[in-house]
Design an enzyme around this catalytic site. Structure first.
Site: not given
Ligand SMILES: *Cc1c(COP(=O)(O)O)cnc(C)c1O
Length: 399
Positions: A64, A116, A187, A212
């Site tokens: 963890r 998002y 982000d 992604k």
């Molecule tokens: C998908 C996404 C998230 C969240 O990520 P997860 O891996 O689905 O929890 C956050 N920011 C953006 C821009 C995203 O496309």
């Protein structure tokens, strides 16, 4: 690359390797060396680590908190984002959730209007319940300077945004956040470190959904926070270890494997996206194409300055809701699915999927209507993708 200069980013200070991004994706000698010199870093699938006697440790106690496979992955991602540390989380949302634990009741955060959907939901429900207050601003169009209060601790944004592709000038905004002593959080999921490094532009924290482009193969969920300051790293590690949202060793390994091909995937996906954006612009069924690589896009010039590419996400508006629904029903070569950034092209309907929970008035104001579709362009043969769009458009038009 679209007339944009490919700027090679130098190795982070103290790093032995001063080599290209493509080479750094291979993760040479960054974390802890494997005793057998395995080329594929081992998966330390263990919950705990033993000690020879009291006080003895190899630096690992419990997964963890620490795990060699995770540490190797974190070193690679920190290097690619030119940060000093990266923390791997069980998902992008787990990363953002941990980040929000930095704030206390009464703290104020300025957030971009186009985020998002999951991030908006977190801020609007859990963070709000915990006493954090938010002000929403279109940071691509307006300086937030007047929105700061003595309680403002951070500015949070994505650029380009999802799904409207608004572009915010990170360096310009970082001057304001630095002056106001607030964190600038970016982000960077949509571009990946291959195309953009927010820390170099003055951001304090980079967020990634590794689900992604970093993972890139639609097979694992993950997230990152990347920082360039030791104190912030320590606070975030404490939170991650305490709430227990770190990425599992196997998922770390999958993400590492994905990152090995990040550069070639990004390059091919963008090349495909540019051809598709051009084709969509000529289609009589498409009312509007939203892609920051189109010179008339309002963010084009800023992106040319701050990024090394435009990415592979395209939003477009078709002639009617019925047309959009028909397209979604008929695609066969690629998929009607949430998510983005993998090898396979995905088509998304933001109004009922990613942005279903955004309040309707804000959604409409942002231009997310029932005629809007979003493409995450993959690395398939572009002629096949264009052929498929042509086929489903003809079906939709003939119904
Ligand atoms: C998908 C996404 C998230 C969240 O990520 P997860 O891996 O689905 O929890 C956050 N920011 C953006 C821009 C995203 O496309």
């Amino acid at each position: 690359m679209n007339g944009q200069e490919k700027k090679e980013t130098a190795a982070a200070p103290g790093k032995r390797w001063d080599v290209s991004f493509e080479t750094r994706c291979q993760g040479m000698d960054l974390g802890i060396e494997d005793q057998y010199h395995a080329i594929s870093y081992p998966i330390y699938q263990t919950a705990t680590f033993s000690h020879r006697e009291a006080g003895d440790t190899e630096g690992y106690h419990y997964t963890r908190a620490h795990n060699p496979t995770r540490q190797q992955l974190e070193s690679i991602v920190a290097d690619l984002e030119n940060g000093t540390a990266a923390l791997a989380f069980a998902s992008g949302m787990a990363a953002i959730g941990a980040l929000m634990e930095l704030f206390s009741p009464g703290d104020h955060v300025i957030i971009d209007a186009d985020l998002y959907g999951g991030s908006g939901r977190l801020f609007n429900t859990i963070s709000k319940k915990n006493g954090v207050t938010f002000t929403i601003a279109d940071l691509s169009a307006q300086s937030p300077e007047a929105l700061f209060t003595p309680a403002t601790k951070a500015v949070y944004l994505e650029t380009p945004t999802n799904p409207m592709m608004h572009v915010t000038d990170i360096a310009a905004l970082s001057k304001i956040t630095r002056e106001k002593n607030a964190l600038l959080i970016v982000d960077n999921t949509f571009l990946s470190p291959y195309f953009q490094n927010p820390l170099d532009l003055g951001a304090d924290v980079v967020v990634h959904s590794a689900t992604k482009y970093l993972g890139g193969h639609h097979d694992t969920i993950g997230g990152f926070l990347v920082v360039k300051e030791k104190k912030l790293e320590e606070k975030l590690r404490y939170i991650s270890m305490t709430v227990g949202s770190a990425l599992s060793p196997f998922d770390c390994w999958l993400t590492m494997r994905g990152i090995r091909t990040l550069a070639v995937r990004m390059e091919r996906a963008e090349k495909n996206a540019i051809e598709i954006a051009n084709w969509l612009q000529k289609s009589p069924h498409v009312k509007k194409v939203i892609y920051p690589g189109i010179p008339s896009h309002p963010g084009y010039e800023v992106m040319k300055r701050q990024s090394r590419g435009f990415g592979a996400m395209i939003s477009f508006e078709v002639e009617s809701k019925e047309f959009a629904l028909s397209v979604l029903r008929n695609v066969e070569l690629f998929y009607f699915a949430e998510s983005l950034g993998g090898t396979v092209t995905l088509i998304t309907y933001p109004v009922t999927q990613t942005h279903a929970e955004v309040p309707e008035d804000l959604r409409e104001k942002n231009g997310i209507n029932d005629r809007l579709l979003r493409l995450s362009v993959g690395i398939e043969g572009v002629q096949d993708l264009i052929g498929e769009l042509d086929r489903v458009f003809a079906l939709a038009a003939g119904q």
